[in-house]
Scaffold this motif. Sequence first.
Motif, PDB file in Angstrom:
ATOM      1  N   GLN A   1       0.936  -1.172   0.081  1.00 17.09           N
ATOM      2  CA  GLN A   1      -0.019  -0.140   0.183  1.00 17.09           C
ATOM      3  C   GLN A   1       0.820   1.276  -0.052  1.00 17.09           C
ATOM      4  OE1 GLN A   1      -2.585  -1.267   3.471  1.00 17.09           O
ATOM      5  NE2 GLN A   1      -3.888  -0.151   2.228  1.00 17.09           N
ATOM      6  N   THR A   2       1.812   1.269   0.892  1.00 12.28           N
ATOM      7  CA  THR A   2       2.811   2.364   0.947  1.00 12.28           C
ATOM      8  C   THR A   2       3.630   2.522  -0.537  1.00 12.28           C
ATOM      9  OG1 THR A   2       2.966   1.921   3.149  1.00 12.28           O
ATOM     10  CG2 THR A   2       4.761   3.427   2.232  1.00 12.28           C
ATOM     11  N   LEU A   3       3.923   1.570  -1.103  1.00  9.42           N
ATOM     12  CA  LEU A   3       4.782   1.702  -2.189  1.00  9.42           C
ATOM     13  C   LEU A   3       3.775   2.340  -3.382  1.00  9.42           C
ATOM     14  CD1 LEU A   3       7.154   1.218  -4.187  1.00  9.42           C
ATOM     15  CD2 LEU A   3       6.696  -1.063  -4.244  1.00  9.42           C
ATOM     16  N   LEU A   4       2.482   1.723  -3.515  1.00  7.42           N
ATOM     17  CA  LEU A   4       1.666   2.364  -4.503  1.00  7.42           C
ATOM     18  C   LEU A   4       1.220   3.872  -4.153  1.00  7.42           C
ATOM     19  CD1 LEU A   4      -0.782  -0.646  -4.843  1.00  7.42           C
ATOM     20  CD2 LEU A   4       0.422   0.361  -6.731  1.00  7.42           C
ATOM     21  N   PHE A   5       1.179   4.217  -2.911  1.00  9.92           N
ATOM     22  CA  PHE A   5       0.963   5.355  -2.494  1.00  9.92           C
ATOM     23  C   PHE A   5       2.077   6.384  -3.132  1.00  9.92           C
ATOM     24  CE2 PHE A   5       0.895   9.224   0.469  1.00  9.92           C
ATOM     25  CZ  PHE A   5      -0.440   9.497   0.375  1.00  9.92           C
ATOM     26  N   ILE A   6       3.179   6.091  -2.677  1.00  7.89           N
ATOM     27  CA  ILE A   6       4.370   6.931  -3.017  1.00  7.89           C
ATOM     28  C   ILE A   6       4.563   6.816  -4.786  1.00  7.89           C
ATOM     29  CG2 ILE A   6       6.845   7.053  -3.041  1.00  7.89           C
ATOM     30  CD1 ILE A   6       5.041   8.084  -0.598  1.00  7.89           C
ATOM     31  N   GLN A   7       4.376   5.871  -5.307  1.00 11.09           N
ATOM     32  CA  GLN A   7       4.473   5.702  -6.804  1.00 11.09           C
ATOM     33  C   GLN A   7       3.350   6.948  -7.227  1.00 11.09           C
ATOM     34  OE1 GLN A   7       5.012   0.863  -7.912  1.00 11.09           O
ATOM     35  NE2 GLN A   7       3.385   2.158  -8.796  1.00 11.09           N
ATOM     36  N   GLY A   8       2.288   6.713  -6.716  1.00 14.46           N
ATOM     37  CA  GLY A   8       1.043   7.733  -7.408  1.00 14.46           C
ATOM     38  C   GLY A   8       1.430   9.276  -7.318  1.00 14.46           C
ATOM     39  N   ILE A   9       2.416   9.486  -6.057  1.00 18.30           N
ATOM     40  CA  ILE A   9       2.918  10.823  -5.785  1.00 18.30           C
ATOM     41  C   ILE A   9       4.040  11.172  -6.541  1.00 18.30           C
ATOM     42  CG2 ILE A   9       3.931  12.174  -3.795  1.00 18.30           C
ATOM     43  CD1 ILE A   9       2.106  10.957  -1.825  1.00 18.30           C
ATOM     44  N   ASN A  10       4.914  10.226  -6.680  1.00 12.97           N
ATOM     45  CA  ASN A  10       5.947  10.486  -7.523  1.00 12.97           C
ATOM     46  C   ASN A  10       5.561  10.497  -8.993  1.00 12.97           C
ATOM     47  OD1 ASN A  10       7.703  10.663  -5.572  1.00 12.97           O
ATOM     48  ND2 ASN A  10       8.455   8.283  -5.702  1.00 12.97           N
ATOM     49  N   THR A  11       4.761   9.926  -9.521  1.00 13.02           N
ATOM     50  CA  THR A  11       4.282   9.824 -10.875  1.00 13.02           C
ATOM     51  C   THR A  11       3.779  11.348 -11.191  1.00 13.02           C
ATOM     52  OG1 THR A  11       3.817   7.734 -10.916  1.00 13.02           O
ATOM     53  CG2 THR A  11       2.552   8.861 -12.640  1.00 13.02           C
ATOM     54  N   LEU A  12       2.791  11.896 -10.244  1.00 15.80           N
ATOM     55  CA  LEU A  12       2.500  13.057 -10.408  1.00 15.80           C
ATOM     56  C   LEU A  12       3.548  14.132 -10.266  1.00 15.80           C
ATOM     57  CD1 LEU A  12      -1.132  13.079  -8.402  1.00 15.80           C
ATOM     58  CD2 LEU A  12      -0.786  13.362 -10.824  1.00 15.80           C
ATOM     59  N   LEU A  13       4.381  14.152  -9.425  1.00 12.85           N
ATOM     60  CA  LEU A  13       5.469  15.237  -9.429  1.00 12.85           C
ATOM     61  C   LEU A  13       6.242  15.066 -10.721  1.00 12.85           C
ATOM     62  CD1 LEU A  13       6.790  14.649  -5.867  1.00 12.85           C
ATOM     63  CD2 LEU A  13       5.353  16.529  -6.772  1.00 12.85           C
ATOM     64  N   GLN A  14       6.599  13.864 -11.443  1.00 14.45           N
ATOM     65  CA  GLN A  14       7.347  13.803 -12.621  1.00 14.45           C
ATOM     66  C   GLN A  14       6.671  14.254 -13.659  1.00 14.45           C
ATOM     67  OE1 GLN A  14      10.683  13.473 -14.197  1.00 14.45           O
ATOM     68  NE2 GLN A  14      10.755  12.317 -12.333  1.00 14.45           N
ATOM     69  N   THR A  15       5.346  14.055 -13.898  1.00  6.93           N
ATOM     70  CA  THR A  15       4.501  14.325 -14.997  1.00  6.93           C
ATOM     71  C   THR A  15       4.188  15.835 -15.004  1.00  6.93           C
ATOM     72  OG1 THR A  15       2.602  13.741 -13.898  1.00  6.93           O
ATOM     73  CG2 THR A  15       3.556  12.198 -15.603  1.00  6.93           C
ATOM     74  N   LEU A  16       4.114  16.544 -13.620  1.00  7.57           N
ATOM     75  CA  LEU A  16       4.075  17.901 -13.691  1.00  7.57           C
ATOM     76  C   LEU A  16       5.192  18.920 -13.614  1.00  7.57           C
ATOM     77  CD1 LEU A  16       1.183  17.959 -10.888  1.00  7.57           C
ATOM     78  CD2 LEU A  16       0.787  18.573 -12.933  1.00  7.57           C
ATOM     79  N   PHE A  17       6.071  18.184 -12.723  1.00  9.60           N
ATOM     80  CA  PHE A  17       7.507  19.157 -12.829  1.00  9.60           C
ATOM     81  C   PHE A  17       8.665  18.676 -13.297  1.00  9.60           C
ATOM     82  CE2 PHE A  17       4.227  19.969  -9.177  1.00  9.60           C
ATOM     83  CZ  PHE A  17       3.790  21.142  -9.266  1.00  9.60           C
ATOM     84  N   GLY A  18       8.686  17.516 -13.491  1.00 11.80           N
ATOM     85  CA  GLY A  18       9.887  16.740 -13.870  1.00 11.80           C
ATOM     86  C   GLY A  18      10.102  16.859 -15.119  1.00 11.80           C
ATOM     87  N   THR A  19      10.356  15.786 -15.967  1.00 13.62           N
ATOM     88  CA  THR A  19      10.549  15.572 -17.415  1.00 13.62           C
ATOM     89  C   THR A  19       9.267  16.181 -18.156  1.00 13.62           C
ATOM     90  OG1 THR A  19      10.245  13.440 -17.502  1.00 13.62           O
ATOM     91  CG2 THR A  19      12.404  13.916 -17.251  1.00 13.62           C
ATOM     92  N   ARG A  20       8.075  15.834 -17.424  1.00 15.86           N
ATOM     93  CA  ARG A  20       6.667  15.938 -17.930  1.00 15.86           C
ATOM     94  C   ARG A  20       6.421  14.930 -19.076  1.00 15.86           C
ATOM     95  NH1 ARG A  20       3.535  20.616 -18.822  1.00 15.86           N
ATOM     96  NH2 ARG A  20       2.502  19.539 -17.225  1.00 15.86           N
ATOM     97  N   LEU A  21       7.182  14.095 -19.096  1.00 15.91           N
ATOM     98  CA  LEU A  21       6.806  12.943 -20.120  1.00 15.91           C
ATOM     99  C   LEU A  21       5.809  11.992 -19.251  1.00 15.91           C
ATOM    100  CD1 LEU A  21      10.357  12.139 -21.137  1.00 15.91           C
ATOM    101  CD2 LEU A  21       8.476  12.632 -22.712  1.00 15.91           C
ATOM    102  N   PRO A  22       5.186  11.061 -20.161  1.00 18.89           N
ATOM    103  CA  PRO A  22       3.834  10.387 -19.554  1.00 18.89           C
ATOM    104  C   PRO A  22       4.518   8.957 -19.182  1.00 18.89           C
ATOM    105  CG  PRO A  22       3.943  10.055 -22.067  1.00 18.89           C
ATOM    106  CD  PRO A  22       4.879  11.391 -21.564  1.00 18.89           C
ATOM    107  N   THR A  23       5.484   9.087 -17.824  1.00 22.15           N
ATOM    108  CA  THR A  23       5.915   7.871 -17.182  1.00 22.15           C
ATOM    109  C   THR A  23       5.583   7.661 -15.957  1.00 22.15           C
ATOM    110  OG1 THR A  23       7.604   9.567 -16.762  1.00 22.15           O
ATOM    111  CG2 THR A  23       8.098   8.309 -18.598  1.00 22.15           C
ATOM    112  N   VAL A  24       5.283   6.250 -15.794  1.00 24.46           N
ATOM    113  CA  VAL A  24       4.973   6.245 -14.260  1.00 24.46           C
ATOM    114  C   VAL A  24       6.259   5.884 -13.518  1.00 24.46           C
ATOM    115  CG1 VAL A  24       3.913   4.114 -12.893  1.00 24.46           C
ATOM    116  CG2 VAL A  24       2.721   4.785 -14.662  1.00 24.46           C
TER     117      VAL A  24
END
Length: 524
Positions: free
Chosen positions: A71-94
Amino acid sequence: MAAPKPEEISHPAMDQLQGLEYCIDSNPSWGEAIALGFQHYILALGTAVMIPSFLVPLMGGDDGDKVRVVQTLLFIQGINTLLQTLFGTRLPTVIGGSYAFMVPIISIIHDSRLMKIEDNHVRFLDTMKAVQGALIVASSIQIVLGYSQIWAICSRFFSPLGMVPVISLVGFGLFDRGFPVVGKCVEIGIPMLILFVAFSQYLKNFHARQLPVLERFALLISITVIWAYAHLLTASGAYKHRPDITQVNCRTDRANLISSAPWIKVPYPLQWGAPTFDAGHAFGMMAAVIVSLIESTGAYKAASRLASATIPPAHVLSRGIGWQGIGILLNGLFGTLTGSTVSIENVGLLGSTRVGSRRVIQVSAGFMIFFSMLGKFGALFASIPFTIFAAAYCVLFGLVASVGLSFLQFTNMNSMRNLFIVGVALFLGLSVPEYFRGYTLKAFHGPAHTNAGWFNDFLNTIFSSSPTVALFVAVFLDNTLEYKDSARDRGMPWWVKFRQFKGDSRNEEFYTLPFNLNRFFPPS
């Protein structure tokens, strides 16, 4: 018969991959985006469940501990994916869990000080806190390399030729998670592989309401059918007297996730207690962070092709690595038992569905966060046998690898120099890690086996990664063998315009930060 014209023999090189229905900044309807996002969420469950399922029992944890880590890993996966697609490379990557961290984490688990603890639950908690401390310290590598733009400077030594082995082995290097796992339960693995290929390729022209349903949702449909079939086999007693390894890989009720999961549980920082810090553990973990950085670099370039975008400029790539470092820091603070990297299977799914939309990945991140808090529902989907995911990996990893090979179109493959570099880098990228893995399986330790545990972990982790070995070999050879006279053969005239943000007008469309943040963080 007239001789064929040159354009009839070869194909022109293309900056952007053609044939996608939706590119990085075009969006399907909300209904379709939600369904596609759910499909990406289901695919991301494979790694999110597999890593804790392997590591938690070694630490002395029970099924309840395993569920909380998933559950914790999935939760952080979701947060990290949002951060990467919004402020990181902005590529569609999980941004998901990474197998690159397994070697140093297993080394921490087998630390003599932790193994002496007799109470299993106490040993689990102390081991988790030691892993957290190592991740928190090691995350500084990517944070510093990314935000200081040092990785952008390093990437100036890359060329299309040097990237071919790296990107290809991001996919090919994961071959041991494909058919070798399918073979552990062929009665569900083979049908899943056949169905997925049939729906996504042979029946892709089937339309319902002008939507290519079977192509777009081939993975979701195939998993649903085979999961139901596997449950039928389980309920009918087909595996009742089979060996344990068969039951673990085939049955739908052996994960013990649903019964152990709470109805609602929100992960929070330091939920396992205060992290503990050890210099040896941290040094070993730094090797995994470097491997994660290199593998993600290849995956970002593959994702840019499958999203019909231009290659991310050095500044954008480095920015993404910085945010990935923040992600590993969050992994350490929350206790996910692994670090972060780009999910290769989800990159492959962009190509399989021909939808490279950023919005779809952001929706999938929402599903990860939502179902990680609703424990019973998330555990239901997480009980899908891993063999089903492995069958999909056979297609998706291969698709990512072929994207790496597509970079050869920008190089001269009639050059003996280029043939030498690509061939040697590909071969060593497969052969060296295979030697390290085979040695470890026989001797129960890696080829590097000195009294300095951190040194062993560092070398064994680095040389167990196919893309990492390929990068070292390819970039070294590409920048030392006749490099001054071979710029055109290496593909540099095409590559150079993507080194800087302003080198190509399309970069602004694909990679500009949201909310007008480029005013405060101007691209270089």
